[in-house]
Design a protein around this motif. Sequence first.
Motif, PDB file in Angstrom:
ATOM      1  N   ALA A   1      40.306  20.259  60.648  1.00 37.54           N
ATOM      2  CA  ALA A   1      41.057  21.519  60.551  1.00 37.54           C
ATOM      3  C   ALA A   1      40.920  22.383  61.802  1.00 37.54           C
ATOM      4  CB  ALA A   1      40.580  22.308  59.331  1.00 37.54           C
ATOM      5  N   ILE A   2      40.000  22.035  62.681  1.00 37.74           N
ATOM      6  CA  ILE A   2      39.700  22.899  63.826  1.00 37.74           C
ATOM      7  C   ILE A   2      40.915  23.142  64.731  1.00 37.74           C
ATOM      8  CG2 ILE A   2      38.386  23.009  65.996  1.00 37.74           C
ATOM      9  CD1 ILE A   2      35.994  21.917  64.486  1.00 37.74           C
ATOM     10  N   PRO A   3      41.708  22.107  65.115  1.00 36.13           N
ATOM     11  CA  PRO A   3      42.823  22.379  66.042  1.00 36.13           C
ATOM     12  C   PRO A   3      43.836  23.392  65.506  1.00 36.13           C
ATOM     13  CG  PRO A   3      42.339  20.032  65.978  1.00 36.13           C
ATOM     14  CD  PRO A   3      41.542  20.659  64.880  1.00 36.13           C
ATOM     15  N   VAL A   4      44.271  23.225  64.251  1.00 34.33           N
ATOM     16  CA  VAL A   4      45.272  24.156  63.727  1.00 34.33           C
ATOM     17  C   VAL A   4      44.662  25.539  63.517  1.00 34.33           C
ATOM     18  CG1 VAL A   4      44.867  23.436  61.328  1.00 34.33           C
ATOM     19  CG2 VAL A   4      47.026  24.520  61.956  1.00 34.33           C
ATOM     20  N   LEU A   5      43.418  25.583  63.085  1.00 31.93           N
ATOM     21  CA  LEU A   5      42.746  26.881  62.929  1.00 31.93           C
ATOM     22  C   LEU A   5      42.612  27.568  64.281  1.00 31.93           C
ATOM     23  CD1 LEU A   5      41.203  28.993  61.288  1.00 31.93           C
ATOM     24  CD2 LEU A   5      39.136  27.608  61.581  1.00 31.93           C
ATOM     25  N   SER A   6      42.270  26.825  65.319  1.00 28.66           N
ATOM     26  CA  SER A   6      42.147  27.400  66.667  1.00 28.66           C
ATOM     27  C   SER A   6      43.475  27.982  67.125  1.00 28.66           C
ATOM     28  CB  SER A   6      41.685  26.330  67.664  1.00 28.66           C
ATOM     29  OG  SER A   6      40.390  25.881  67.352  1.00 28.66           O
ATOM     30  N   LEU A   7      44.574  27.307  66.778  1.00 29.47           N
ATOM     31  CA  LEU A   7      45.898  27.803  67.156  1.00 29.47           C
ATOM     32  C   LEU A   7      46.191  29.142  66.484  1.00 29.47           C
ATOM     33  CD1 LEU A   7      48.668  27.517  68.475  1.00 29.47           C
ATOM     34  CD2 LEU A   7      49.362  26.067  66.545  1.00 29.47           C
TER      35      LEU A   7
ATOM     36  N   GLY B   1      46.370  35.081  66.825  1.00 31.25           N
ATOM     37  CA  GLY B   1      45.945  36.369  66.289  1.00 31.25           C
ATOM     38  C   GLY B   1      45.160  37.197  67.279  1.00 31.25           C
ATOM     39  N   GLU B   2      44.237  36.580  68.007  1.00 31.76           N
ATOM     40  CA  GLU B   2      43.419  37.328  68.971  1.00 31.76           C
ATOM     41  C   GLU B   2      44.261  37.810  70.151  1.00 31.76           C
ATOM     42  OE1 GLU B   2      39.040  35.257  68.234  1.00 31.76           O
ATOM     43  OE2 GLU B   2      40.221  34.692  69.977  1.00 31.76           O
ATOM     44  N   SER B   3      45.239  37.020  70.562  1.00 32.36           N
ATOM     45  CA  SER B   3      46.049  37.384  71.724  1.00 32.36           C
ATOM     46  C   SER B   3      47.104  38.428  71.390  1.00 32.36           C
ATOM     47  CB  SER B   3      46.735  36.137  72.305  1.00 32.36           C
ATOM     48  OG  SER B   3      45.791  35.176  72.698  1.00 32.36           O
ATOM     49  N   HIS B   4      47.530  38.485  70.136  1.00 29.81           N
ATOM     50  CA  HIS B   4      48.666  39.348  69.784  1.00 29.81           C
ATOM     51  C   HIS B   4      48.360  40.190  68.544  1.00 29.81           C
ATOM     52  CE1 HIS B   4      50.883  37.114  72.795  1.00 29.81           C
ATOM     53  NE2 HIS B   4      50.603  35.988  72.179  1.00 29.81           N
ATOM     54  N   SER B   5      47.127  40.620  68.403  1.00 27.61           N
ATOM     55  CA  SER B   5      46.767  41.393  67.216  1.00 27.61           C
ATOM     56  C   SER B   5      47.555  42.696  67.146  1.00 27.61           C
ATOM     57  CB  SER B   5      45.261  41.686  67.211  1.00 27.61           C
ATOM     58  OG  SER B   5      44.889  42.402  68.369  1.00 27.61           O
ATOM     59  N   ARG B   6      47.825  43.287  68.314  1.00 33.76           N
ATOM     60  CA  ARG B   6      48.601  44.517  68.324  1.00 33.76           C
ATOM     61  C   ARG B   6      50.018  44.272  67.793  1.00 33.76           C
ATOM     62  NH1 ARG B   6      48.012  49.736  67.825  1.00 33.76           N
ATOM     63  NH2 ARG B   6      49.880  49.530  66.582  1.00 33.76           N
TER      64      ARG B   6
ATOM     65  N   ARG C   1      50.658  35.772  55.875  1.00 33.57           N
ATOM     66  CA  ARG C   1      50.497  34.328  55.659  1.00 33.57           C
ATOM     67  C   ARG C   1      49.538  33.729  56.679  1.00 33.57           C
ATOM     68  NH1 ARG C   1      55.341  29.715  55.272  1.00 33.57           N
ATOM     69  NH2 ARG C   1      53.911  27.894  55.181  1.00 33.57           N
ATOM     70  N   MET C   2      49.672  34.135  57.939  1.00 30.53           N
ATOM     71  CA  MET C   2      48.769  33.610  58.960  1.00 30.53           C
ATOM     72  C   MET C   2      47.343  34.103  58.731  1.00 30.53           C
ATOM     73  SD  MET C   2      48.820  33.987  63.113  1.00 30.53           S
ATOM     74  CE  MET C   2      47.824  35.468  63.071  1.00 30.53           C
ATOM     75  N   ILE C   3      47.210  35.381  58.401  1.00 35.47           N
ATOM     76  CA  ILE C   3      45.871  35.933  58.179  1.00 35.47           C
ATOM     77  C   ILE C   3      45.228  35.286  56.957  1.00 35.47           C
ATOM     78  CG2 ILE C   3      44.652  38.040  57.503  1.00 35.47           C
ATOM     79  CD1 ILE C   3      46.440  39.603  59.358  1.00 35.47           C
TER      80      ILE C   3
ATOM     81  N   ILE D   1      33.248  25.633  60.693  1.00 33.96           N
ATOM     82  CA  ILE D   1      34.502  26.289  61.082  1.00 33.96           C
ATOM     83  C   ILE D   1      34.540  27.755  60.658  1.00 33.96           C
ATOM     84  CG2 ILE D   1      35.764  24.119  60.964  1.00 33.96           C
ATOM     85  CD1 ILE D   1      37.156  25.248  58.444  1.00 33.96           C
ATOM     86  N   SER D   2      33.716  28.143  59.684  1.00 30.52           N
ATOM     87  CA  SER D   2      33.810  29.517  59.183  1.00 30.52           C
ATOM     88  C   SER D   2      33.330  30.544  60.205  1.00 30.52           C
ATOM     89  CB  SER D   2      33.025  29.675  57.879  1.00 30.52           C
ATOM     90  OG  SER D   2      31.652  29.412  58.072  1.00 30.52           O
ATOM     91  N   GLU D   3      32.640  30.093  61.247  1.00 27.93           N
ATOM     92  CA  GLU D   3      32.211  31.032  62.280  1.00 27.93           C
ATOM     93  C   GLU D   3      33.314  31.280  63.317  1.00 27.93           C
ATOM     94  OE1 GLU D   3      28.958  29.644  64.622  1.00 27.93           O
ATOM     95  OE2 GLU D   3      29.894  27.729  65.105  1.00 27.93           O
ATOM     96  N   MET D   4      34.343  30.440  63.347  1.00 30.37           N
ATOM     97  CA  MET D   4      35.378  30.559  64.372  1.00 30.37           C
ATOM     98  C   MET D   4      36.172  31.865  64.291  1.00 30.37           C
ATOM     99  SD  MET D   4      36.750  26.599  64.365  1.00 30.37           S
ATOM    100  CE  MET D   4      38.153  26.977  65.396  1.00 30.37           C
ATOM    101  N   PRO D   5      36.489  32.394  63.094  1.00 30.14           N
ATOM    102  CA  PRO D   5      37.344  33.595  63.049  1.00 30.14           C
ATOM    103  C   PRO D   5      36.626  34.916  63.300  1.00 30.14           C
ATOM    104  CG  PRO D   5      37.614  32.214  61.069  1.00 30.14           C
ATOM    105  CD  PRO D   5      36.388  31.770  61.766  1.00 30.14           C
ATOM    106  N   PHE D   6      35.330  34.909  63.523  1.00 29.71           N
ATOM    107  CA  PHE D   6      34.612  36.180  63.655  1.00 29.71           C
ATOM    108  C   PHE D   6      35.253  37.089  64.703  1.00 29.71           C
ATOM    109  CE2 PHE D   6      30.636  34.011  61.920  1.00 29.71           C
ATOM    110  CZ  PHE D   6      30.711  34.668  60.706  1.00 29.71           C
ATOM    111  N   GLY D   7      35.606  36.528  65.853  1.00 28.15           N
ATOM    112  CA  GLY D   7      36.213  37.331  66.923  1.00 28.15           C
ATOM    113  C   GLY D   7      37.544  37.926  66.505  1.00 28.15           C
ATOM    114  N   PHE D   8      38.339  37.168  65.752  1.00 26.01           N
ATOM    115  CA  PHE D   8      39.640  37.672  65.294  1.00 26.01           C
ATOM    116  C   PHE D   8      39.475  38.889  64.397  1.00 26.01           C
ATOM    117  CE2 PHE D   8      42.615  37.712  61.689  1.00 26.01           C
ATOM    118  CZ  PHE D   8      43.761  38.092  62.357  1.00 26.01           C
TER     119      PHE D   8
END
Length: 963
Positions: free
Chosen positions: A284-290, A295-300, A318-320, A339-346
């Motif tokens: 699941a990592i590749p699609v989650l990374s996408l 989200g991190e690049s365009h959160s605004r 839906r994405m969130i 993988i659950s640690e990956m979204p912390f920055g988002f």
Amino acid sequence: MAAVAFTAENVEQAVLQFYQSISTQATHEWLTVAQISPQAWSFSWDLIQQNKAPEVQFFGASCLALKVSRGWMELKPEQIPGLRQRLMDTVVTYTGPKIVLTRICVAVAGLVIHSIGHTWENPIKDLMNKFQPLISAENLRPLLLLLELLTVIPEEFTTIYLTSKRRSQVRACFSNNLKDVLDFLIQVMSQQSNSEVSVQACKSIQAWVQFGVPIEESEQLIERLLAATQDEELADVAFESLSSMVTHPETHKYPNHLMNLLKRLLPLDKLLYEYMNEGSYECAIPVLSLFISFGESHSRLLIDWSTTSQEGRECVLRMISAILAASSCPAQFPTHETISEMPFGFWYILQDDIIACEPEQYEMCVALFGPVYTALVQTMLVKSMYDPQDHLWTADQREQFRCYRTDVADTIMYSFNILRDILLETLLQNLDVSITACLANEGSWPPLESCLHAWYAVAESLADSEEEDANPLLSRFLSKLALIPFTKNMRVYSTVLDCIGGFSDWLAIAPQLLPHVIPIVTAALANQELSLAATMALKDISRDCNECMQPFAGDVIEAIHRAIQSNNLQTNEIIRLMYPLGEMLSLLPSQHILPRLEPIVAPHLQMLSSLGTASTKQSDPQIRAKVIFVLKLMSTLFQTLNISRRADDQPESETCRPTDSRGEPAQQPVFVIVKQCLPLLSSICEHNTDDPEIINSVCMLLKQSVSTLQAEIRPLTQDVVNLTMACYRVSPQPSALDLVKQFFIMYGRDADMQQPLKGLLNELCALTIRTIQSGVTMSDHTELIDCFFAMLAQVLKKQTGLFINNEMDSNILVQCAIHSLTMPEQHPVKSAATFLTHLINVSREAESLVPLVNSHGEALFMQIMRCIGGEANRTFLDYYTDILLALNKKYFDNLNRYLNAMVVTPNFPSEYCTKEQKETFKTTVLRERANKRKLQETVREFSLICRNLIGSEYATQLLQYGL
């Protein structure tokens, strides 16, 4: 081996020796020098001959790539066409190991980057024209080779050194080729069924999208990449290519196209859920990374879309939701999933942008994303639970989980910024449920501990809150702590203690809660498993709740006494307990302090008395450690044992002092203890003169005493100074200088103390200079020089009178400071420069110091110029600039004369600077009498000239970062 010539034969022999595991450090260093030598242009070609050993070929190709990348300036213009032809012939004909071919391609990439737009107008087009005619269904090698080159060229662009101007030029050239390259790559992916070709084409796309794919024209590319995500062999690279596209800094300019892209990406969430339902978390990592990258690049933009249209709201949620699902994956971190640690920055970036919104949009965001963050908190409460079987984990897994819980705590803290009281209500509900469950079943402790951990996480945010009154929800939480069944589980108990310490400032606002929490802390002090958390919590409470602790002072003192007597505490924990002990004792009536203190510290002082004279007679490190322990213990006690309390409505210089039975101001307990201990301390120093750490600990104790007592130390001043100087005469220690400095500052303007202090300063200077001169190099006494000149700078700045009509040898003092400017260590250079700067600045107000500056000014200036010219570390330049600025302000005529002398002195301060450059430097320096920043820039640039670094990669980087 350094004397051996760099020939192909010698290099080949060295490489074989290196790979046959019989190499030495000298061989490695020799090969490193060979790589960058001018001869590498020649022997590299011999080494990549295909009859050589693979490791020799690889070294030769690496040398060639390195020379093209970093040694380009060594080539003459007429040599470049020949190099290009030879490289192109080699890359076409080479059939050896793939790893070697890749390094040859890197060399070609370096050639392309350095040549494009200059000696080679359009190399990308030429390469495509050269290889495409050679491609056939039977022969895919030219196609693979072209794809390799098209991948390596943009990758090399990200790492190769170029000036900012040249980098912009190359980027523009590549951007001009972008459409043709991408069209070719898309065509390859559409027409070729060979998996190796498709993967390489996809990698090349990923490398090229950095040059700004026009997202409004990328429909076909996106279509091809999305199709590739369904191919197991291509999926990872396709996802990375899409991530590179959505994270490009130019994409935010096209919000409508980004929204359309998001709609195209969202169906991939089904793939994410499918992998997670199967437990295939790594897949699941590749699609989650996408999704996270988007989200991190365009959160605004996510916020804007979700607050302006129903369609945008549905897409964003839906994405969130997909990202939240990853945060919520049911497996245990880190033993089953990572993988659950990956979204912390988002989650952090999103809440940060929400907080930055205008009030109206902020309210909409809270209403929209509040449930998301509430669900996230519920998830974090589950994910941060301890596994009851974690004792079976490896040490690395336990450390991973510790770091993970730290990230969880940060995420909960960020969530509080959005949810505020909603979060506290949620945590209170979870706390009630988990307490009930734990009361019913002792084994149900992980949810309770996790909830307490979450409360501790929000403590910092609550501490930063602007609310003046205690939050009633917080009061409810703190009142529940006494109900928690924590006594049978040390992890729960420890987290309870963390919470108490974390909310100590709120306890000061709601002192009625102190009876609930103080017994919890004091009961844990003597427990080995809890003592660390308990002592830290008690220290926090005693510091923040000092004014409210008087009713509990006696009980706390008694608990501290019992804990120390239990022999269950580490030495650091006992030392830490001295801080709250001093705070609590200070709350008692003055006549009760020493009687309550004596039973606690008397055993330690008795031990110190028995050990102080024995430590030099026995080489037992345990005796030495015990002596240092007691000295540190007393020093910590003296930080807070202070019965002089400052009144809120009094000037800073006034204090409130309790009175004794006669109505006289009560004597400070620290004064009494120090007076009694001085003979003991003197004995310790006498018998441990060769032990710097013990002497340092004594000085730190005395320094803390002076800091607490301030002017009240005066009756003991002579004894303290005598003891300090007795130690200093035998073994000068920096801590002694810090101690004596306080007396200079306190009594420097006292007429009665002028002569004694001047005599003390004279002796200190003489002893210190003698010690410095006794070393083989000044670096033998780095710390002493640092503290010595730092002390002199402070005294000179605040008590200049001590330097006037003083009998000390000021000339040697200034000479030593000037000489210290060339030391390789930063701190002594900074302190010496600060002293000299203050000397120059105050001398105009103290006429007796003017001759001192005049007599040493030129020597000082010349030393500064030698340092700027290359004799000193370039990171020290700002310290020398401070001295130049002081000379310019206070001794302009002198500086002008010094600069004129420098200009006409050949090869000074360096052979690389011309007379014209020195003239320019002189003019600029004399002009900048106020603008320190401009003078710093002038000095840095002149230093680069003197070091022959102007125009180099190194210099460009320094100037870029203001160094």
